[in-house]
Design an enzyme around this catalytic site. Sequence first.
Site, PDB file in Angstrom:
ATOM      1  N   SER A   1       0.800  -1.226   0.000  1.00 12.75           N
ATOM      2  CA  SER A   1       0.000   0.000   0.000  1.00 12.75           C
ATOM      3  C   SER A   1       0.828   1.268   0.000  1.00 12.75           C
ATOM      4  O   SER A   1       0.322   2.336  -0.361  1.00 12.75           O
ATOM      5  CB  SER A   1      -0.940   0.018   1.214  1.00 12.75           C
ATOM      6  OG  SER A   1      -0.211  -0.083   2.422  1.00 12.75           O
TER       7      SER A   1
ATOM      8  N   ASP B   1      -3.734   8.086   8.191  1.00 13.06           N
ATOM      9  CA  ASP B   1      -4.823   7.263   8.709  1.00 13.06           C
ATOM     10  C   ASP B   1      -4.380   6.321   9.827  1.00 13.06           C
ATOM     11  O   ASP B   1      -5.083   5.383  10.170  1.00 13.06           O
ATOM     12  CB  ASP B   1      -5.472   6.458   7.581  1.00 13.06           C
ATOM     13  CG  ASP B   1      -4.480   5.547   6.853  1.00 13.06           C
ATOM     14  OD1 ASP B   1      -3.329   5.434   7.319  1.00 13.06           O
ATOM     15  OD2 ASP B   1      -4.858   4.954   5.819  1.00 13.06           O
TER      16      ASP B   1
ATOM     17  N   HIS C   1      -0.679   4.764   7.248  1.00 11.94           N
ATOM     18  CA  HIS C   1       0.023   5.360   6.115  1.00 11.94           C
ATOM     19  C   HIS C   1       0.288   6.841   6.375  1.00 11.94           C
ATOM     20  O   HIS C   1      -0.288   7.420   7.298  1.00 11.94           O
ATOM     21  CB  HIS C   1      -0.807   5.176   4.838  1.00 11.94           C
ATOM     22  CG  HIS C   1      -1.254   3.774   4.616  1.00 11.94           C
ATOM     23  ND1 HIS C   1      -2.495   3.316   5.019  1.00 11.94           N
ATOM     24  CD2 HIS C   1      -0.618   2.704   4.065  1.00 11.94           C
ATOM     25  CE1 HIS C   1      -2.619   2.036   4.722  1.00 11.94           C
ATOM     26  NE2 HIS C   1      -1.491   1.633   4.148  1.00 11.94           N
TER      27      HIS C   1
END
Length: 398
Positions: free
Chosen positions: A48, A358, A361
């Site tokens: 991610s 968040d 990240h």
Amino acid sequence: MASSSSSTFLFRNSCTYTFTYILILTFSAPAKHALGYCYTSIISFGDSLADTGNLLRLLENSSAGQLPNFSLPPYGKTYFHRPTGRFSDGRLVIDFIAQHLGLPLVSPYFGGQNASSVKFQGGVNFAVGGATALEDEFFEERGIHIPYKNVSLGMQLGWFKEMLPSLCHTPLDCKKLLESSLILMGEIGGNDYNNAFFVRRSLEEMQSFVPSVVDVIAWAINELIELGAMTLMVPGNLPIGCLPMYLTEYTSPNKEDYDPETGCLIWLNEFAEYHNEMLRIELSRIQQQHPHLTIIYADYYNAAMLLYRSPSSHGFSSATTLSACCGAGGPYNFNSSAKCGSLRSRACNDPSSYISWDGIHFTEAAYKLISKGLLEGPYTIPHIKHSCITLPVTSFSF
């Protein structure tokens, strides 16, 4: 936990001088071919931290029904002004690297694999959120759950091999493509540890995973070298002890578990450093075997730690250094049952004043500064350079 971890990291102290010598010996004379080279495309693998939309497209095409939190606002609010499948409020490190090199943002493989090769002229991104270096079987044998359908590094490499004939039609064309491409190998490996740490596996067991993770990364690098890759950038792990997700999960009553300068959990950051040291030693070995190539270690760890050690001087609020911009409350504004994008979550007014987006990240502002440390130094070994790109006036600049 911190006190019991000291003995597990004796290796790090004992090999520091040996490793430094190896690093200097291996990287002090990088190949002239790759440094100062004209990169015409970026080929990316990872999770991610580099995913520009692959997981979102995979889930949209599945029968899962409900879209994931990262497909909803406020994701993407800062730069794209809409969710793009990136796990941030804006651009990622891969985006800043592409713009710095004068290349278009790198398209995700899914959603465009059946399109003409024109779509991928600036490169192609195989990174998928949640991806691990190791295969599913490794985790299944140990009773560790993988949240989404896992896409391992090996699977990503398989997609690239299948796609390669559509990007270059002759062996000579493929050779030219790979010679002039910057290969980004992640970050990858973080989820191998995340999934296990969050079912409370011991530090000793987690440390035993590291050689297997590093071996898979090395295998993928060697596969790409066999195909003709000449320049590979391989990021290390981030300081996970500073992430709101880990700070929330592993809250400790013991002050000595925390770094007094940053407030980060010491033992988790030591684990990340252990992974990084093992990775760098392996990269040194590969570089010695292939002296005509350039293997670049991207020091994500120290590039990020700079922000935690002096947040105010980099534009971040010292009051919220360890808190997420987008979350649902708690000491670090992270709640695993109400993640950013859910109805119970709220986003801060100014993401640029936060390091964490968040809780897992980073914000675009943090990624921008990490990228600057990689592209302008000193957090790449050897330093990445390019000489033939003339950046347009409208291009990104620091």
